[in-house]
Structures are given as C-alpha cells and as structure tokens.
Design a protein around this motif. Sequence first.
Motif, short mmCIF file in Angstrom:
data_model
loop_
_atom_site.label_atom_id
_atom_site.label_comp_id
_atom_site.label_asym_id
_atom_site.label_seq_id
_atom_site.Cartn_x
_atom_site.Cartn_y
_atom_site.Cartn_z
N ILE A 31 -5.57 4.59 4.04
CA ILE A 31 -5.49 3.82 2.80
C ILE A 31 -6.03 4.63 1.63
CG2 ILE A 31 -6.41 1.82 1.58
CD1 ILE A 31 -4.24 1.03 3.45
N THR A 32 -7.16 5.31 1.85
CA THR A 32 -7.75 6.14 0.80
C THR A 32 -6.79 7.24 0.37
OG1 THR A 32 -9.99 5.73 1.61
CG2 THR A 32 -9.66 7.69 0.25
N GLU A 73 2.59 1.71 -3.45
CA GLU A 73 1.65 2.18 -4.46
C GLU A 73 1.30 3.65 -4.29
OE1 GLU A 73 -1.60 -0.57 -4.26
OE2 GLU A 73 -0.52 -2.14 -5.40
N SER A 74 1.56 4.20 -3.11
CA SER A 74 1.32 5.64 -2.90
C SER A 74 2.41 6.48 -3.55
CB SER A 74 1.30 5.96 -1.40
OG SER A 74 2.61 5.97 -0.86
N LYS A 113 -3.89 5.84 -1.74
CA LYS A 113 -4.28 5.53 -3.11
C LYS A 113 -4.38 6.79 -3.97
CE LYS A 113 -6.81 1.25 -2.10
NZ LYS A 113 -8.14 0.59 -2.05
N GLU A 114 -4.97 7.84 -3.40
CA GLU A 114 -5.15 9.07 -4.16
C GLU A 114 -3.82 9.78 -4.40
OE1 GLU A 114 -8.15 11.07 -1.86
OE2 GLU A 114 -9.78 9.91 -2.76
N GLY A 146 -1.02 8.16 -4.65
CA GLY A 146 -0.36 7.30 -5.62
C GLY A 146 -0.81 7.58 -7.05
N THR A 147 -2.10 7.82 -7.21
CA THR A 147 -2.62 8.13 -8.54
C THR A 147 -1.98 9.40 -9.08
OG1 THR A 147 -4.74 7.07 -8.08
CG2 THR A 147 -4.71 8.70 -9.85
N ALA A 182 0.83 -1.21 0.00
CA ALA A 182 0.00 0.00 0.00
C ALA A 182 0.86 1.26 0.00
CB ALA A 182 -0.94 0.00 1.21
#
Length: 432
Positions: free
Chosen positions: A331-332, A92-93, A335-336, A338-339, A89
Amino acid sequence: MRRVVLFICMMMQSFLIHAQNYQPSPENLQARQEFQDMKFGIFIHWGIYSMLGQGEWVMHNRNIHYQEYPKIANGFYPSLFNADEWVTAIKESGARYITFTSRHHDGFSMWDTQQSPYNMVDATPFKRDVIKELADACQREDISLHLYYSHLDWGRPDYPIGRTGKGTGRPQDVIDWKHYYDFMNGQLRELLTQYGKIGCIWFDGWWDHDSDPVPFDWELESQYAMIHQLQPSCLIGNNHHQVPYPGEDIQIFERDLPGENLAGLSGQDISPLPLETCQTMNRSWGYNITDNDYKSSKELIQYIVKAAGKNANLLLNIGPEPNGKLPEHAITRLKEIGTWMSQYGETIYGTRAGEVTPHPWGVSTKKGNRLFIHILDHQDKGLFIPLENKKVKKALEFKSGRQIPYSKSKGGITLQFDEAPTDIDYVVELIL
C-alpha cells in the motif's frame, strides 16, 4: 444429440481455420494500442496458497499430496477482502489495469466455475465469487481487468505430468489430455462470457513440458481462436519465455526488461508486438510471510520509466494476505508511485520509446514532437543527448517548465544544468 455433436464439430473446425489464418480484428488492433498506452498495471497473485504463507509454488516445493492440498480450501475465509478497496488503491497508484490469477498451478479456481467444485464458491466457507466482485469494481473505476490462467495443474489427475509437481502423488494411469483440454476451454468460456469485457488472457505454464522427449502439443491455436471468437478485442499473452506464437497479441518478459536476461527467463528475441515485463515488489509473487524485502519506491518508479523507455508496460506484482488485505508495504509503495505518476504520468502514458536509446544515465519516451529525456542516474552538470537528424526547438525542465540551456554539436545536443540532477527521475522535455 447428433445435432449438438455436429454443431460442436463445426465450431471446432471454425476455431481451427481461424487460428491457422489468424488476422487480428480491428478491435484487437485497437486494444493493442490502448494496452501500450496504459504503460502500468498491477499483477495480483492470490489463492488458497496464501494460507500457507510460502508463495504460490508451495504445493510443488513441499510435495503436498494432491488429495491433502485441497483441504486448505476448507479454512479459506478472507474476511477482509474488499474488491473496491483493492481497485481504489491500485487506481490511485496510477495503474491502468489489473491482472488477477484466476487459476494458478495448484488448480484452485477463484470464481464460481461450473467445470469443477474445486472453486471459491463451492470449496470454501467464503462462498463468494472473487472474480465477479473484482470485475464489478474494475468496471466502476474504469480499470481494465486481465486474467492470468495456468495451463498446468499439479492437482488434476487428468493433466499430463510435466517437469513440475511430480511429488504431488497423482496417478499416471488416468491422464487424459483431451478431458483436461476440454476442462480448460470450458473455464475460459466462462471467464470470457460471464464477467464482462476481459482485456487479456495471460497464460502461464507452457514451460512445464519444454523438456519432453517428444514435443508436447498444447493445442494453442484452437484455444486462441476460441478466445478471439468470444471476445475479439481480448489480447492473448503467454509467459512461455519464447518468441510469440501465432495468435498471441502481446509479448511477455518475466523479471527482466526486454533485451535483458539477468533473471535467466527472458533471453528471447523482441517481437514487434506490444511488450510487457512483470516484476515483483519484494522477492515473491504469492504471499510469503517471511519476505519483507520490498524494493524501494524509487527503484519501482525507475523500473516503470525504464520499461517505458524500452517500449514496454510494467506489470508490478502484489501478493495479498490470506485475510484479503493488501500488505501495508505494498500500500505504501502504491501511494508513493501514485504521487509520482500524478506529476509525471504525462511523460509515460500514451508514449512510445524515444529516439534516444537507453543509456546508463536513463531512457527517453516520446509523444508526437515531444521527446522526454528521463535522467535516472547522472552525476554531472552536463549531459550529451545523441540526436541524429533531429532539430531541437526548445529544452524545458518538465517539472517547472523553465528553459534549460543547451549547446548544439555534431550528432546531438549537450544539456547544461545548474546542479547535477538528483530527482528520482529528472525529466527534460525536448520540443523537436
């Protein structure tokens, strides 16, 4: 026995000589450059204090007795902890390193230390070496592992009582600095010899004795020398809120960007060392069950950008839950972030602060002859970019690659937009 004592004395003399004449090794200098290239890391505050859900300072804040607090460890069984899930996780960020709290101010050790039974393997029913699992997961995913280590301890009677943790009931007649110092160095040797390559030792707690009537000697020089001797490339940082001391390889700023002091902890001068600022996702470092005041992904992304524009890394904190899971809000955000980093990371990783100093509208970063203008808050279709003695060959919208018209004037250029930028970070690439 005499030979052993003589060997130890010779080693300590070597450490002291090395410390007094500290010259970073080639491996260390390279590690500094690599650290600056990473730009983004994740801080993890996790320990038995998470069980109480009131942050990592709960022992001090609630004046919990030093003989009662360790009982929390008896029930610490983070059944959902999975180091691979954490590291995946985090990777991926877009984060390139993890700084994990090996031992915080409460004194509990998160690895199988032989210096004290008060640790994750011997004192909890979990019986697993968290740092070993985390180190293995980081190695598999090519993530650099850094370790936070507290210089102070609210639970050990041999630690000289400072300005915090006074209400924990420790006796003062058994204070023994030499014994405590040897204990710390024994633990640091374990961390640096049993868990592979460690990117940095991140110290905290120096400030516990900053108001002593007689200056307190932490004996940092010999401790730093030992670290550099065991792992020459291992960086040393100390969250003492001072200008870096000899032997330190990075400068840390807490809850503020370099040069700012909104939180009251970062008024020190900026050194030429690699810089890092640490910040929380919500308001807390350790898990706080009542704190859901998370910063927006936009705010966190812009903080990464602002840090890079000030030539600093951002170390963004997460406080895992007592069951071992990362909070869903965290986690949210990961992810954001990472995008965004997957699209714009080229303008952050491997860069240094650009020639255009920070402005209310944003910052700049640079890489070779590429100057990235990060527009974070601008309400107009035109933007003047001050560029003394720099010639611009081309201005491009980084996202699409299309050319952006601009006009030259004395001291810089003025970019012309069809509409005022509204992106989280509207990036213009100037080819110089």
